[in-house]
Design an enzyme around this catalytic site. Structure first.
Site, PDB file in Angstrom:
ATOM      1  N   CYS A 252       0.837  -1.202   0.000  1.00  0.00           N
ATOM      2  CA  CYS A 252       0.000   0.000   0.000  1.00  0.00           C
ATOM      3  C   CYS A 252       0.874   1.254   0.000  1.00  0.00           C
ATOM      4  O   CYS A 252       1.501   1.577   1.020  1.00  0.00           O
ATOM      5  CB  CYS A 252      -0.907  -0.017   1.230  1.00  0.00           C
ATOM      6  SG  CYS A 252      -1.835   1.502   1.439  1.00  0.00           S
ATOM      7  N   CYS A 255      -0.314   4.151   2.315  1.00  0.00           N
ATOM      8  CA  CYS A 255      -0.044   3.913   3.734  1.00  0.00           C
ATOM      9  C   CYS A 255       1.447   4.134   4.054  1.00  0.00           C
ATOM     10  O   CYS A 255       1.783   4.679   5.101  1.00  0.00           O
ATOM     11  CB  CYS A 255      -0.390   2.476   4.125  1.00  0.00           C
ATOM     12  SG  CYS A 255      -1.957   1.895   3.491  1.00  0.00           S
ATOM     13  N   ASP A 256       2.345   3.713   3.175  1.00  0.00           N
ATOM     14  CA  ASP A 256       3.749   3.588   3.582  1.00  0.00           C
ATOM     15  C   ASP A 256       4.762   4.438   2.808  1.00  0.00           C
ATOM     16  O   ASP A 256       5.897   4.573   3.251  1.00  0.00           O
ATOM     17  CB  ASP A 256       4.173   2.112   3.482  1.00  0.00           C
ATOM     18  CG  ASP A 256       3.352   1.237   4.409  1.00  0.00           C
ATOM     19  OD1 ASP A 256       2.987   1.740   5.489  1.00  0.00           O
ATOM     20  OD2 ASP A 256       3.058   0.087   4.051  1.00  0.00           O
TER      21      ASP A 256
END
Ligand code: FAD
Length: 422
Positions: A252, A255-256
C-alpha cells in the site's frame, strides 16, 4: 462507564485498580465504531476493570503527555502504571478483549466469558463489505426503506480509502484524496440510516441461512445478502516475503510511501496499479527500480508515458524476484533475469508489491459458482448461483474493476433486491 476530564485523571485512573481509558473525538467514524464495543465490554468486565472515557479535543495536553496521537485511542492502566500496549484506529472487539483478559486471572476470565449471551438480530438485507460496491448498495436499499446492515472486518471505505488520489470518479473536477471520497460515500450511506457493524471479526458465514456471526456471539440474519468483499493483493510467495511483510515489504503506497523520504525503493509489477503507485512513491523516494516480469509494461499508455518521463524511476524488464533478506536497515532482493537465468542482488530501503489481486471469498469459497480465476459468477441482476445471495464489485467475475463499476453493481443489486422485497 464514566466520562472524566484531565482534572480527574489522577483520582480516577492513577489512584489504583485496573482502568481502560478511551480518548475519543467528535466527527470521528472510528470512534463511533468503537463506542458500542466499549460500552458492551464495560457491562461485561465492569466489576473488575473501570471503563472511563475522555474527550480528546478538550483534554489535549494530557492526551499528548500520554502519547495519544489519534482518535480513538485506548490506554490500559494497572495500579497507576500505563501498559505499553495502546489500541488505535479501527479497533476490533477481540483486540480489546485480548488486553482486558491479560489484566485478569485465568479463572476470572473464564467466569466472565460464561456471562456472554449470544444475540440474534434480523434485517431485510445484509451486506458483507463496505467498499464502494457495498456502500452504494446500502445507500439505495436504505432509500428504498429496506432495513439494511453493513458488515466489514475493517473500517468502511474499502480499497479507495488507501488510494492516494482518484481522478476518474465522475462529479469532481479535481482529483480527490481516496480517504475523502470513501469517507463521503460512507457518511452518505450512514446518514440515510443503514446500520454499521465495522471493524468486527466475521467468525462464521452461512449462505444457506443468510446468516453471519460477528465477534463470535452476535448472529445477524437477513432475507437477502450481498457479498461485496472485494479483493486483496496477491503475494509473490517467495522466501522472505512473509517475514518482511509490514517490515519493509508493503502492498500500500498511500499507507507507507511517506516513510521513504529520500530513500531507494523497489516496486514489483508493471500493470496500472504498479505504474501509478510508483509515480506516487517518487514524490518521496529518491530512486525507484521497478522489477517487471515481461519485456514491456502492461499499464495504459498515458500512465506509461508519465512513468518513463520520471527521472527517478527505472525499469528492470524480464526480471522476477526470487528472495528477500533484511541486512541491517536494507533489504536485499534477489532477482532473476528470465532471459539469461542469471541472478543478481538489488539493495534498497524498502519494497512495494503490486502484482494483481485475488477475490476475498475464503469463508464461502465452496458454496458459489466461480469463474476459472475464483471470482463469483453473477447474472445481470448481480444474483449469484444461490437464491437470495447477490454479489457486487471487484469480487465478481467481470472484465473491468473500478470504483465506477463497483458502484454500478451495487446499484443494480440494490434495485433488484428492493423490487423483490416489495
Ligand atoms: C492501489 C489501487 C489504486 C486504485 N485506484 C483506482 C482509481 O484511481 N480509480 C478507480 O476507479 N479504481 C481504482 N482502484 C480500484 C478500486 O479501488 C476498486 O475497484 C473498488 O474499491 C472496488 O470496490 P469494492 O466495493 O468491490 O471492493 P473494496 O473496495 O475492495 O472493498 C471491499 C470491502 O470488503 C471488506 N471485506 C473483505 N473481506 C471481508 C469479510 N470476510 N467480511 C466482511 N468484510 C470484508 C474489506 O475490508 C473492504 O472494506 C484502485 C485499486 C487499488 C488497489
Amino acid at each position: 462507564m464514566k466520562e472524566i476530564t484531565s482534572a480527574e485523571f489522577d483520582q480516577e485512573v492513577l489512584a489504583g485498580g485496573k482502568v481502560v481509558l478511551d480518548f475519543y473525538s467528535t466527527e470521528c467514524p472510528p470512534c463511533e465504531a468503537v463506542a458500542p464495543k466499549f460500552e458492551g465490554l464495560a457491562a461485561l468486565y465492569g466489576k473488575d476493570i473501570s471503563f472511563v472515557k475522555m474527550f480528546r479535543q478538550q483534554n489535549k495536553p494530557l492526551a499528548e503527555r500520554l502519547g495519544v496521537r489519534s482518535s480513538p485511542t485506548l490506554l490500559f492502566f494497572d495500579n497507576g502504571v500505563q501498559s505499553p500496549v495502546t489500541l488505535t484506529g479501527g479497533i476490533k472487539r477481540s483486540d480489546i478483549i485480548h488486553q482486558l483478559d491479560n489484566m485478569l486471572s485465568k479463572e476470572r476470565v473464564e467466569e466472565i466469558k460464561k456471562e456472554i449471551k449470544p444475540t440474534v438480530s434480523e434485517f431485510d438485507v445484509l451486506i458483507l463489505g463496505a467498499g464502494p460496491g457495498g456502500l452504494t448498495a446500502g445507500l439505495y436499499l436504505c432509500q428504498s426503506k429496506a432495513n439494511t446492515v453493513l458488515i466489514d472486518i475493517a473500517l468502511p471505505g474499502g480499497q479507495v480509502s488507501t488510494t492516494h488520489e482518484v481522478s476518474n470518479y465522475p462529479g469532481f473536477i479535481d482529483p480527490q484524496p481516496g480517504y475523502l471520497l470513501s469517507h463521503n460515500m460512507s457518511e452518505q450511506t450512514k446518514q440515510c440510516g443503514t446500520i454499521y457493524k465495522v471493524a468486527v471479526d466475521v467468525t462464521k458465514i452461512d449462505l444457506e441461512k443468510k446468516e453471519v456471526v460477528v465477534d463470535e456471539f452476535e448472529t445477524i440474519r437477513a432475507k437477502k445478502m450481498i457479498i461485496a468483499t472485494g479483493t486483496s493483493p496477491n503475494l509473490m510467495g517467495v522466501p522472505g516475503e512473509k517475514e518482511l511483510k509490514g517490515k519493509g515489504i508493503s502492498y500500500c503506497a498511500t499507507c507507507d510511501a511517506k516513510y521513504y523520504d529520500d530513500k531507494e525503493v523497489i516496486v514489483i509489477g508493471g500493470g496500472n496499479s504498479a505504474v501509478e503507485e510508483a509515480d506516487f512513491i517518487s514524490r518521496f523516494a529518491s530512486k525507484i527500480t521497478m522489477v517487471h516480469q515481461f519485456d514491456a509494461l502492461t499499464a495504459n499508455k498515458q500512465a506509461q508515458e508519465k512513468l518513463l518521463a520520471n527521472q527517478k524511476i527505472s525499469v528492470l524488464f524480464s526480471h522476477e524476484p526470487r528472495s528477500f533478506v533484511r541486512d541491517g536497515d536494507k533489504i536485499i532482493t534477489e532477482v532473476e533475469d528470465l532471459k539469461t537465468k542469471t541472478v543478481s542482488k538489488l539493495v534498497s530501503d524498502g519494497v512495494f508489491v503490486f502484482i494483481g489481486m485475488k477475490p476475498n471469498i475464503d469463508l464461502f469459497r465452496d458454496k458459489l459458482a466461480l469463474d476459472q480465476w475464483g471470482y463469483i459468477k453473477t447474472n445481470e441482476d448481480m444474483l449469484t448461483s444461490m437464491p437470495g445471495i447477490y454479489a457486487v464489485g471487484d469480487v465478481i467475475s467481470k472484465k473491468y474493476r473500478q470504483i465506477t463499476t463497483a458502484v454500478a453493481d451495487g446499484t443494480i443489486a440494490a434495485i433488484a433486491i428492493a423490487k423483490e422485497l416489495n
